[in-house]
Enzyme design. Structure first.
Site, short mmCIF file in Angstrom:
data_model
loop_
_atom_site.label_atom_id
_atom_site.label_comp_id
_atom_site.label_asym_id
_atom_site.label_seq_id
_atom_site.Cartn_x
_atom_site.Cartn_y
_atom_site.Cartn_z
N SER A 150 0.85 -1.20 0.00
CA SER A 150 0.00 0.00 0.00
C SER A 150 0.89 1.25 0.00
CB SER A 150 -0.95 -0.05 1.20
OG SER A 150 -1.98 0.91 1.08
N ASP A 290 -9.26 -5.70 -4.90
CA ASP A 290 -8.44 -4.69 -4.24
C ASP A 290 -9.10 -3.32 -4.25
OD1 ASP A 290 -6.09 -3.35 -3.23
OD2 ASP A 290 -4.86 -4.82 -4.25
N HIS A 317 -7.24 -5.79 -0.82
CA HIS A 317 -6.07 -4.96 -0.56
C HIS A 317 -5.07 -5.66 0.36
CE1 HIS A 317 -3.90 -1.25 -0.84
NE2 HIS A 317 -3.96 -1.00 0.45
#
Length: 347
Positions: A150, A290, A317
């Site tokens: 991320s 995601d 995610h």
């Protein structure tokens, strides 16, 4: 002596020899994965590393798991302002593959120092922090793999663009190469997958900047987080520990308060045109569910000279949690292939 006895004896000898040959090598050939390199008082691999910044020197927390001089993976957590806790599944996979790795709480996060100077929360400053951590841990171009998840993927990309000469391999997990493109995906794809009434109420709360309203999380949790952040039900205990410990000041300054796109200091971050300049073997990982666009993440792999794509079909995610059967075998295969000398890895 009967022939049958001779045959049986010979067969037994061959089996014993084969088993002995397939045993892990001993002595200098063995990977001493569980042998601690620490001297003096042993800390379980924990080190507080001093990091110099424009505002003074602060300490950041790291923890080594395992011991392999050829393969060392430094994990960059998400957020910004997140922490290492969501990387805990790596303990269930990397040790079995003799992969040494490091937990690391970035400055302002969980076990590290929490300075109050808001000028510290910039991407270039974080890049220099990673470089100081690398040097302190003794990671180098012959063994250093950098994995960013991320926001950590942004940080890993920026680190590689400045310091790729120090890297053996790069892994960008669940992050696109453009924040504006992420904003478009959130608005045009993820938002439209929601119930229109739910989306309208979320947008109304955001328009009022009423982000502390409990109703905001009541709406986001089932309609966004449980669909696109982690699809496991119930969420693992690590999420109950990681999220409350997030540094919301750092997060809001850099990411912004909304979950639909990025509006903070990262709002205009875009490195699509620069991916071609990262020459080390690079793996991009994404999930079909995601928060990030899986097509964009697959495309990223085509832009690196030595890029590989891994899209987890059941992942969101946090694919390291909800699609472990695809995430970890692909990740391990990539690392082992690069260790063996492959530049462009086929999964």
């Amino acid at each position: 002596m009967p022939l049958s006895f001779l045959r049986s004896t010979l067969f037994t000898a061959l089996v014993v020899t084969a088993v002995a040959c397939n045993k892990a090598p001993s002595g200098n050939e063995a990977l001493t994965y569980n042998q601690s390199p620490e001297t003096g008082v042993r800390t379980g691999g924990v080190r507080m590393i001093p990091v110099k910044t424009p505002s003074g020197t602060f300490n950041v927390w790291t923890k080594r798991v395992g011991n392999n001089p050829r393969i060392k993976v430094l994990l960059l957590h998400g957020g910004p302002g997140g922490n290492h806790v969501l990387f805990e599944p790596f303990e269930s996979y990397f040790p079995a593959e003799d992969i040494e790795f490091y937990y690391y709480d970035q400055l302002g996060s969980l076990n590290s120092d929490h300075p109050s100077d808001s000028t510290l929360w910039t991407t270039p400053r974080f890049v220099e922090e990673v470089e100081q951590v690398r040097r302190a841990l003794g990671l180098n171009k012959d063994n250093f793999y950098l994995l960013g998840h991320s926001w950590g993927g942004i940080l890993a990309t920026e680190y590689a663009l400045k310091y790729q000469q120090n890297l053996k391999g790069l892994i960008i997990s669940n992050m696109m190469s453009s924040c504006p493109e992420y904003g478009k995906y959130a608005e045009e794809v993820l938002g439209k997958q929601m119930n229109p009434k739910v989306l309208a109420e979320i947008k109304a709360i955001e328009a009022r900047k009423d982000f502390q309203n409990p109703r905001y999380m009541e709406l986001l949790t089932p309609n966004f987080y449980e669909q696109h952040v982690c699809r496991l039900k119930p969420w693992p205990n690590a999420f109950d520990r990681a999220f409350p410990a997030m540094n919301s000041t750092v997060y809001t300054l850099m990411q912004g308060p909304s979950e639909f796109g990025i509006s903070g200091r990262l709002a205009n971050w875009d490195r699509r045109a620069d991916l071609k300049n990262i020459n080390v073997p690079t793996l991009t990982i994404g999930g079909m569910h995601d928060t990030m666009d899986p097509k964009h993440m697959a495309w990223m792999a085509t832009q690196f000279p030595h890029g590989t794509s891994l899209i987890c079909p059941d992942g969101s995610h946090c694919s390291m949690w909800d699609d472990q059967p695809h995430y970890f075998p692909g990740l391990v295969k990539f690392i082992k292939a690069v260790d063996a000398g492959e530049e462009k890895v086929a999964l």
